[in-house]
Motif scaffolding. Sequence first.
Motif, PDB file in Angstrom:
ATOM      1  N   ASN A  77      -6.519  -3.385  -0.587  1.00 28.40           N
ATOM      2  CA  ASN A  77      -7.259  -3.617   0.662  1.00 28.40           C
ATOM      3  C   ASN A  77      -8.166  -4.818   0.543  1.00 28.40           C
ATOM      4  OD1 ASN A  77      -7.898  -3.058   3.322  1.00 28.40           O
ATOM      5  ND2 ASN A  77      -9.578  -1.672   2.769  1.00 28.40           N
ATOM      6  N   LYS A  78      -8.844  -4.964  -0.624  1.00 28.37           N
ATOM      7  CA  LYS A  78      -9.691  -6.136  -0.849  1.00 28.37           C
ATOM      8  C   LYS A  78      -8.874  -7.419  -0.841  1.00 28.37           C
ATOM      9  CE  LYS A  78     -13.497  -3.988  -3.428  1.00 28.37           C
ATOM     10  NZ  LYS A  78     -14.283  -3.998  -4.670  1.00 28.37           N
ATOM     11  N   GLU A 135     -14.831  -8.826   3.547  1.00 32.90           N
ATOM     12  CA  GLU A 135     -15.068  -7.688   2.662  1.00 32.90           C
ATOM     13  C   GLU A 135     -14.562  -6.390   3.286  1.00 32.90           C
ATOM     14  OE1 GLU A 135     -16.179  -7.739  -0.359  1.00 32.90           O
ATOM     15  OE2 GLU A 135     -16.737  -9.835  -0.470  1.00 32.90           O
ATOM     16  N   THR A 136     -14.404  -5.404   2.455  1.00 31.78           N
ATOM     17  CA  THR A 136     -13.997  -4.069   2.923  1.00 31.78           C
ATOM     18  C   THR A 136     -15.235  -3.307   3.393  1.00 31.78           C
ATOM     19  OG1 THR A 136     -14.261  -3.209   0.687  1.00 31.78           O
ATOM     20  CG2 THR A 136     -12.067  -3.979   1.323  1.00 31.78           C
ATOM     21  N   ILE A 152       0.831  -1.203   0.000  1.00 30.17           N
ATOM     22  CA  ILE A 152       0.000   0.000   0.000  1.00 30.17           C
ATOM     23  C   ILE A 152       0.865   1.253   0.000  1.00 30.17           C
ATOM     24  CG2 ILE A 152      -1.618   1.332   1.430  1.00 30.17           C
ATOM     25  CD1 ILE A 152      -2.935  -1.341   2.195  1.00 30.17           C
ATOM     26  N   GLU A 205     -16.486  -0.644   2.411  1.00 35.59           N
ATOM     27  CA  GLU A 205     -17.266  -0.074   1.301  1.00 35.59           C
ATOM     28  C   GLU A 205     -18.303  -1.048   0.764  1.00 35.59           C
ATOM     29  OE1 GLU A 205     -13.943  -0.101   1.431  1.00 35.59           O
ATOM     30  OE2 GLU A 205     -13.558   2.010   1.902  1.00 35.59           O
ATOM     31  N   ASP A 206     -18.073  -2.365   0.992  1.00 38.82           N
ATOM     32  CA  ASP A 206     -18.982  -3.374   0.433  1.00 38.82           C
ATOM     33  C   ASP A 206     -20.014  -3.860   1.444  1.00 38.82           C
ATOM     34  OD1 ASP A 206     -17.724  -3.469  -2.116  1.00 38.82           O
ATOM     35  OD2 ASP A 206     -16.093  -4.641  -1.248  1.00 38.82           O
ATOM     36  N   GLN A 253      -3.400   2.194  -5.771  1.00 44.11           N
ATOM     37  CA  GLN A 253      -4.112   0.906  -5.851  1.00 44.11           C
ATOM     38  C   GLN A 253      -4.588   0.451  -4.463  1.00 44.11           C
ATOM     39  OE1 GLN A 253      -1.681  -2.021  -7.835  1.00 44.11           O
ATOM     40  NE2 GLN A 253      -1.006  -0.558  -9.414  1.00 44.11           N
ATOM     41  N   SER A 254      -4.762   1.395  -3.540  1.00 43.92           N
ATOM     42  CA  SER A 254      -5.082   1.025  -2.151  1.00 43.92           C
ATOM     43  C   SER A 254      -6.398   0.263  -2.018  1.00 43.92           C
ATOM     44  CB  SER A 254      -5.120   2.277  -1.272  1.00 43.92           C
ATOM     45  OG  SER A 254      -6.100   3.184  -1.760  1.00 43.92           O
ATOM     46  N   GLU A 255      -7.425   0.629  -2.837  1.00 48.40           N
ATOM     47  CA  GLU A 255      -8.727  -0.057  -2.729  1.00 48.40           C
ATOM     48  C   GLU A 255      -8.612  -1.514  -3.143  1.00 48.40           C
ATOM     49  OE1 GLU A 255     -13.283   0.340  -4.440  1.00 48.40           O
ATOM     50  OE2 GLU A 255     -11.926   2.073  -4.538  1.00 48.40           O
ATOM     51  N   GLU A 256      -7.932  -1.766  -4.294  1.00 50.05           N
ATOM     52  CA  GLU A 256      -7.773  -3.155  -4.753  1.00 50.05           C
ATOM     53  C   GLU A 256      -6.898  -3.945  -3.786  1.00 50.05           C
ATOM     54  OE1 GLU A 256      -7.299  -0.524  -6.550  1.00 50.05           O
ATOM     55  OE2 GLU A 256      -8.863  -0.604  -8.110  1.00 50.05           O
TER      56      GLU A 256
END
Length: 706
Positions: free
Chosen positions: A564-565, A623-624, A553, A626-627, A559-562
């Motif tokens: 993190n998942k 899941e993160t 990270i 956000e989901d 690419q932090s969101e991908e």
Amino acid sequence: MQAPINIALVGNPNSGKSSLFNALTGLNQKVSNFPGVTVDKKTGIAHISPSLKANVIDLPGTYSLYPKSADEYVTYEVLINPANADKPDIILIIADASNLKRNLLFCSQIIDLKVPVIIALTMMDLARKKGVEIDLAGLERELGVPVVAINPRRNKGMAELKKNIELVVKEKHAPARDFIDSNVLAPDAIREIKTYFPSRSDYAALHVAVNSEELPFLNDGQKQGIKQALQEHHFNKTKVQAEEIMQRYARIKHIMKASVVETDPLQKQLRSEKIDDLLLHRFWGYAILLVVMFLLFQSIFWLASYPMDWIEGGFGALSGWLSQVLPDNKISDLFINGIIAGLGGIAVFVPQIMILFGLITVLEDTGYMSRISFLTDRLMRQVGLNGKSVMPLISGVACAVPAIMATRTIENRKERLITIMVTPLMSCSARLPIYTVMIALVIPDNRVLGILSLQGLVMMGLYLLGFFMAIFIAAIMKMLVKMKEKSYFIMELPVYRAPRWKNVGTTMVEKAKIFITDAGKVIMVISVILWFLASYGPSSKMDPVHEKYEKLIVEHPDQSEELNKAFQSEKLANSYAGILGHAIEPAIRPLGFDWKIGIALITSFAAREVFVGTMATLYSVGETPEDNDATLRQKMSAATWPDGRPVYDLATGLSLMLFYAFAMQCMSTLAIVKRETKSWKLPAVQFVYMTALAYICSFIAYILFK
């Protein structure tokens, strides 16, 4: 107020006993077991008057005081044993006025026990339709006990019945005279038996003579003394029973002549009989049965789809909102991904549970459920069962535990054993949440012939598959179980009646409460345990994962969101739950199952419903934030194998549904089978054969459809 009295409700099956019990006790009821036996004990509190309260005991129905099955022995023991904890102060006999002659046999036997008795005549309206008029005052004179006409479904006659109960309690009068003189049947034997077993009547002593070897309340000394006395006086119980029944029917014939007028000797054909001509027809009866079952399962999907969508969407929105407003820490994670996810897994299936039980109650209330037993008796006999086996099998659609307990009404030991062994193959309500999720995932919501739901047809197919598999296994067991014992299927068909909608509504609410409280407790506990197992793992595995993604990270902030998942997914795979799932994955991979499904298979042994709660927790933890507002079905639909293939395709979905349709994943059922059979051998055999059957069928389905 004086101490509560005990009132025992007795009567023939289908005489209206349950309706009277409900009318007397309302919601002040509880169901337990009689001491030492797995037979339902329904008790309730009834307020007879401002100064009189009663414990009402609903005893199992029986046609005479000579018992044949386990539940009839319970009734017998309560009535005969003066030391029984439920010994009645008053016996309330419920008699069907439209079949008075047959009902009077049991009434006459109870009268001769010399306990205060009141006879409640039900179905007077049906008797009038048959052209039968009953002189209540004359009948009361002939019998020597109070007789009251009632209609508990419409609350008619209940005030008069309560007045009679209060009067009998004040006067404490037993029946003034014997219905027949029991003493003349075996005077010497009765006199000597009373020295071993003091009883309130000659008739009770006669019953001790007839059944002394089977009566659990007699000690060894009493049994030995009674046996010796019977031998000395050459007591022939078969002859005595035959003479007793002949004398009773001779007296009943006189009473019927004096108190009953049949204006139409031919008895015009009733509406129920006309309906039966169609519903019990050799061809149309089975066709109508299939249509009824089809409509049942179509309704479960069609009616429940709207509230289920609202509940599922509501919990998804709640999780998403909470993830935004609560601080990002372990307590919030536990609350959102453990507790809220578990609650969502419980609440979403309440509409289907309520609809299923509501429709089953309608079938029972109208009288059609008994016709199903009658229709299927011929099929049952070909596989080593009889029509009485159908009711436990149908009850198994709700829950296998009470269904297996219901097999006690089957007198034939071989048929009872086979019924117990195959009943768990019926798809119970605990499987319904699993079927619902998987059907929604892998079966398209298409219409067949423009009106029929394909998903509803698949649901019906799963239930029929369980029934026909039960029939197939029963046929095999018929050849394996070596018992030779004849059986007869005699059943009285109740008249058709309009369903009691209040009763239907009450049942729906009560079953929903049971699902939420009983299954919900287990699901919640396992959800919290799973959250812990899925959130933590050995430091030797978890630390490298944390270090790896912290570094990535920092190196690739865009690419932090991908990342993190990927971090959440890899952390879950290395948690305690992930290690357990990966350990059993090689055994279940041939069925198309991944390690997450493997964890659900293990937790489901506590209760099958836990599958959905397990998946909700695993996919929430993985899941993160956000989901979090995604529904469980959306999360499962997005799940993929490492090579990008969807986990839940048609092959895996069908394989999983078949596994749950046939596998014995219910500790409660295994425990009740052990209790009913008094052996661990049979539940062990049941567990092994059902698991093997589930594995083989799932494997074949996966190979065919992948």
